[in-house]
Design a protein around this motif. Structure first.
Motif, PDB file in Angstrom:
ATOM      1  N   ASP A 184       0.874  -1.173   0.000  1.00 16.94           N
ATOM      2  CA  ASP A 184       0.000   0.000   0.000  1.00 16.94           C
ATOM      3  C   ASP A 184       0.909   1.221   0.000  1.00 16.94           C
ATOM      4  O   ASP A 184       1.573   1.495   1.004  1.00 16.94           O
ATOM      5  CB  ASP A 184      -0.886  -0.043   1.261  1.00 16.94           C
ATOM      6  CG  ASP A 184      -1.542   1.296   1.556  1.00 16.94           C
ATOM      7  OD1 ASP A 184      -1.553   2.173   0.667  1.00 16.94           O
ATOM      8  OD2 ASP A 184      -2.042   1.470   2.690  1.00 16.94           O
ATOM      9  N   ALA A 192      -1.383   0.664   5.363  1.00 19.79           N
ATOM     10  CA  ALA A 192      -1.768  -0.750   5.476  1.00 19.79           C
ATOM     11  C   ALA A 192      -0.688  -1.612   4.825  1.00 19.79           C
ATOM     12  O   ALA A 192       0.415  -1.145   4.529  1.00 19.79           O
ATOM     13  CB  ALA A 192      -3.132  -0.958   4.798  1.00 19.79           C
ATOM     14  N   GLY A 193      -1.028  -2.897   4.647  1.00 18.40           N
ATOM     15  CA  GLY A 193      -0.148  -3.791   3.890  1.00 18.40           C
ATOM     16  C   GLY A 193       1.199  -4.018   4.551  1.00 18.40           C
ATOM     17  O   GLY A 193       1.342  -3.987   5.773  1.00 18.40           O
ATOM     18  N   GLN A 208      -3.431   3.318  -4.559  1.00 13.38           N
ATOM     19  CA  GLN A 208      -4.424   3.868  -3.635  1.00 13.38           C
ATOM     20  C   GLN A 208      -3.911   5.116  -2.930  1.00 13.38           C
ATOM     21  O   GLN A 208      -2.708   5.401  -2.932  1.00 13.38           O
ATOM     22  CB  GLN A 208      -4.854   2.820  -2.613  1.00 13.38           C
ATOM     23  CG  GLN A 208      -3.764   2.300  -1.697  1.00 13.38           C
ATOM     24  CD  GLN A 208      -4.298   1.200  -0.763  1.00 13.38           C
ATOM     25  OE1 GLN A 208      -5.274   1.402  -0.053  1.00 13.38           O
ATOM     26  NE2 GLN A 208      -3.639   0.053  -0.768  1.00 13.38           N
ATOM     27  N   SER A 264      -5.612  -0.752  10.263  1.00 13.18           N
ATOM     28  CA  SER A 264      -5.786  -1.273  11.627  1.00 13.18           C
ATOM     29  C   SER A 264      -5.795  -2.807  11.629  1.00 13.18           C
ATOM     30  O   SER A 264      -5.212  -3.442  12.520  1.00 13.18           O
ATOM     31  CB  SER A 264      -7.066  -0.732  12.264  1.00 13.18           C
ATOM     32  OG  SER A 264      -8.162  -1.024  11.442  1.00 13.18           O
ATOM     33  N   GLY A 265      -6.440  -3.411  10.621  1.00 13.39           N
ATOM     34  CA  GLY A 265      -6.494  -4.874  10.554  1.00 13.39           C
ATOM     35  C   GLY A 265      -5.109  -5.475  10.346  1.00 13.39           C
ATOM     36  O   GLY A 265      -4.764  -6.495  10.956  1.00 13.39           O
TER      37      GLY A 265
HETATM   38  N1  PLP Z   1      -3.389  -4.800   2.602  1.00 12.73           N
HETATM   39  C1  PLP Z   1      -3.301  -3.866   1.644  1.00 12.73           C
HETATM   40  C2  PLP Z   1      -2.181  -3.947   0.649  1.00 12.73           C
HETATM   41  C3  PLP Z   1      -4.216  -2.837   1.583  1.00 12.73           C
HETATM   42  O1  PLP Z   1      -4.089  -1.937   0.630  1.00 12.73           O
HETATM   43  C4  PLP Z   1      -5.273  -2.771   2.545  1.00 12.73           C
HETATM   44  C5  PLP Z   1      -6.249  -1.698   2.543  1.00 12.73           C
HETATM   45  O2  PLP Z   1      -6.247  -0.771   1.801  1.00 12.73           O
HETATM   46  C6  PLP Z   1      -5.337  -3.742   3.523  1.00 12.73           C
HETATM   47  C7  PLP Z   1      -4.378  -4.728   3.520  1.00 12.73           C
HETATM   48  C8  PLP Z   1      -6.392  -3.767   4.591  1.00 12.73           C
HETATM   49  O3  PLP Z   1      -6.293  -2.662   5.380  1.00 12.73           O
HETATM   50  P1  PLP Z   1      -6.949  -2.612   6.846  1.00 12.73           P
HETATM   51  O4  PLP Z   1      -5.905  -3.044   7.790  1.00 12.73           O
HETATM   52  O5  PLP Z   1      -7.331  -1.180   6.986  1.00 12.73           O
HETATM   53  O6  PLP Z   1      -8.113  -3.552   6.820  1.00 12.73           O
END
Ligand code: PLP
Length: 261
Positions: free
Chosen positions: A16, A21-22, A47, A212-213
């Motif tokens: 990302d 994220a990512g 993104q 956050s995830g």
């Molecule tokens: N992994 C990637 C590469 C992403 O771009 C995203 C969200 O845009 C996510 C995971 C998941 O993000 P989150 O931790 O906000 O759920």
């Protein structure tokens, strides 16, 4: 003198470019637990902090070859899987998992971004259900992802119960994250073998967050690689993630980015 080896977590995640994220979230969250991240990219995204404009898969051979070289060289303590994007990437992850069934796998089934954009092609779901989930030690879906994986006719709780009975080479437990539920406080729930094991409560914070995830799943992988049992790994990783969100900053114009270090 460095007596204790540093636990190493193989991360199979997307890139990302916002850094929220990512893979960047994984590297930072794992470093914050005193562990080392070995990053293998599974997908590349376009993104900003508002939305996802597109993504591309990575050559699955590259994923497998990179993973195999790491396993030959480093004592991998856990595998953290995030965005897979395509069925081919999911198969590459499943190949590495099947070559090392003793290594615990923590899978954050990334299907959508924070704004609801798709981060997975439709054919990914079948491969994930049949090849990835049965070998996982822990899944960390949100309520939307849990229902998408187990069946949209189920409630999120029923879906989490169902997913926690899918383990074949591992006893697959499920930490269902409650951020997307319409409740004043947030309740995360741990399920094992179809039963609710524990609920974890946190106050709901005012902003929307990017990553956050990923922060939660990778700090959980690090805590498990450090030898924590599942309950205490969940507690520590959830506490850490909550702190990163309390200190989050709005670095772009959209969702806030957790402060992990
Ligand atoms: N992994 C990637 C590469 C992403 O771009 C995203 C969200 O845009 C996510 C995971 C998941 O993000 P989150 O931790 O906000 O759920």
């Amino acid at each position: 003198m460095n007596k204790q080896p540093t636990p190493i977590i193989l991360c199979l995640s997307g890139l990302d470019p916002t850094g929220g994220a990512g893979i960047q979230a994984d590297i930072e969250a794992i470093a914050a637990q005193g562990c080392h991240a070995a990053p293998v990219i599974t997908a590349n995204t376009i993104q900003d902090t508002h939305t996802v404009f597109g993504f591309r898969g990575i050559d699955p051979e590259l994923i497998i070859e990179q993973g195999r070289r790491l396993f030959d060289d480093m004592p991998i303590g856990a595998i953290k899987i995030g965005m897979l994007g395509s069925a081919a990437s999911a198969l590459a992850a499943a190949t590495l998992m099947s070559e090392h069934p003793e290594v615990p796998v923590i899978y954050d089934p990334v299907l959508f971004s924070g704004d609801g954009s798709q981060l997975a092609r439709d054919e990914l779901l079948e491969t994930v259900r049949s090849q990835v989930i049965p070998g996982c030690r822990l899944l960390t879906p949100n309520t939307i992802e849990a229902r998408h994986l187990a069946g949209d006719e189920l409630s999120a709780e029923q879906a989490a119960r169902e997913l926690s009975t899918q383990g074949k080479s591992a006893n697959t437990q499920v930490l269902l994250t409650g951020t997307h539920s319409n409740t004043p406080d947030i309740c995360h729930q741990l399920y094992s073998d179809g039963e609710l094991v524990e609920s974890f409560y946190y106050p709901r914070l005012p902003n929307e967050y990017h990553g956050s995830g990923c922060t939660l799943a990778s700090s959980l992988a690090a805590q498990l690689a450090r030898g924590e049992d599942m309950l205490s790994a969940c507690q520590k990783a959830l506490d850490y993630t909550f702190e990163t969100l309390q200190q989050a900053r709005q670095l772009g114009q959209g969702q806030w980015i957790p402060k992990r270090l």
